[in-house]
Design a protein around this motif. Structure first.
Motif, PDB file in Angstrom:
ATOM      1  N   ARG A  84       4.336  -3.806  -7.419  1.00  0.00           N
ATOM      2  CA  ARG A  84       4.368  -3.058  -5.580  1.00  0.00           C
ATOM      3  C   ARG A  84       4.121  -1.714  -5.796  1.00  0.00           C
ATOM      4  O   ARG A  84       5.111  -1.053  -6.598  1.00  0.00           O
ATOM      5  N   GLY A  85       3.455  -1.066  -4.802  1.00  0.00           N
ATOM      6  CA  GLY A  85       3.581   0.328  -4.750  1.00  0.00           C
ATOM      7  C   GLY A  85       2.437   0.895  -5.808  1.00  0.00           C
ATOM      8  O   GLY A  85       2.431   1.974  -6.043  1.00  0.00           O
ATOM      9  N   THR A  86       1.570   0.067  -6.354  1.00  0.00           N
ATOM     10  CA  THR A  86       0.636   0.440  -7.335  1.00  0.00           C
ATOM     11  C   THR A  86      -0.603   0.436  -6.674  1.00  0.00           C
ATOM     12  O   THR A  86      -1.028  -0.635  -5.784  1.00  0.00           O
ATOM     13  N   PRO A  87      -1.752   0.712  -7.259  1.00  0.00           N
ATOM     14  CA  PRO A  87      -3.013   0.798  -6.548  1.00  0.00           C
ATOM     15  C   PRO A  87      -3.601  -0.655  -6.734  1.00  0.00           C
ATOM     16  O   PRO A  87      -4.310  -1.206  -5.922  1.00  0.00           O
ATOM     17  N   ALA A 103       1.585   6.453  -7.094  1.00  0.00           N
ATOM     18  CA  ALA A 103       2.458   5.767  -6.090  1.00  0.00           C
ATOM     19  C   ALA A 103       1.347   5.532  -4.987  1.00  0.00           C
ATOM     20  O   ALA A 103       0.869   6.494  -4.271  1.00  0.00           O
ATOM     21  N   VAL A 104       1.541   4.344  -4.400  1.00  0.00           N
ATOM     22  CA  VAL A 104       0.929   3.942  -3.111  1.00  0.00           C
ATOM     23  C   VAL A 104       1.596   3.911  -2.228  1.00  0.00           C
ATOM     24  O   VAL A 104       2.617   2.899  -2.325  1.00  0.00           O
ATOM     25  N   ILE A 105       1.748   4.636  -0.972  1.00  0.00           N
ATOM     26  CA  ILE A 105       2.781   4.119  -0.054  1.00  0.00           C
ATOM     27  C   ILE A 105       2.135   3.312   1.194  1.00  0.00           C
ATOM     28  O   ILE A 105       0.947   3.782   1.755  1.00  0.00           O
TER      29      ILE A 105
END
Length: 252
Positions: free
Chosen positions: A205-208, A248-250
């Motif tokens: 989770r939180g990955t591209p 990091a993807v928010i």
């Protein structure tokens, strides 16, 4: 057929990532030695490769870290492959996920023996012969947890850090003699499970990518590093991790 006419030894090739790499190599034209502890699973992999028109043989090996075991595998694989190994994939490994305080000395020694000593002495047995034959490629399997720490599995993480360091050291040692040495750092990779989501999926989770990877994704990278397409790549660790270590993807 990017590996046509090449020979390859893949350790830990009876399941998951190792199996996918062996199958991908064979599909690209390589004659592959599938190595592992289980003769039954090894025969299944070899039979599948042969059924699709590929070339493969099984060589049983229990890579316990002993130099003799690594040398024996190198000798048997070389014989099975007609006298040479062009590509070595150091994939076999064990993964205990305990905390530091819960790890006993016997487990510590076993994990380092399998994950570090075994590929060290296998490379020592194979790389010089590759150089004498005119060159070759070695692909090591690292891990994203070598660089992005998690609260458990310190022992395993440290072994993969050692493998990535050895990759650079071996590139310096053997690269000038025609042997390219590189590594792949997989993210969370598991074969699709029919029963549904795996608990490890939460770590992506939180990955591209937002999901776990497949063994085939790692196999595609291994084909690239084993082929002439990567002829100018030395000492690199290729992250195939869905962006886990670098992005990091928010979520909104």
């Amino acid at each position: 057929m990017r590996l046509a006419g090449r020979t390859a030894l893949v350790t830990g090739a009876t399941s998951n990532i190792g199996r996918a790499i062996a199958e991908a190599f064979a599909a690209e034209g390589a004659h592959v030695v599938v190595s592992g502890r289980s003769a039954e699973r090894g025969a299944e992999v070899v039979d599948g490769i042969r059924a699709r028109g590929g070339r493969a043989d099984f060589v049983r090996a229990d890579l316990d870290g002993g130099a003799d075991a690594s040398r024996a595998l190198a000798e048997q694989a070389t014989k099975a492959l007609g006298g040479r190994i062009d590509v070595l994939v150091n994939n076999a490994g064990v993964f205990p996920g305990d905390t530091t305080a819960a790890t006993d000395e016997r487990t510590f020694d076993h994990v380092y023996a399998v994950n570090v000593k075994a590929p060290f002495f296998l490379t020592a047995a194979v790389a010089p012969a590759m150089a004498e034959a005119g060159g070759g490629a070695i692909v090591n399997l690292g891990s994203w947890v070598a660089r992005l720490a998690v609260p458990v599995g310190a022992l395993y993480s440290s072994t993969k850090g050692a493998v990535e360091t050895l990759t650079r050291a071996w590139a310096a040692e053997f690269g000038p003699r025609g042997v390219r040495v590189n590594a792949i750092s997989p993210g969370v990779v598991l074969a699709p499970a029919p029963e549904g989501a795996h608990p490890a999926a939460a770590m992506m989770r939180g990955t591209p990518a937002g999901r776990m990877g497949t063994p085939e994704a790692i196999a595609h990278a291994a084909v690239y590093l084993a082929s002439e397409e990567s002829s100018f790549v030395h000492g690199a660790t290729l992250d195939v991790d869905g962006g886990r270590t670098g992005v990091a993807v928010i979520a909104a």
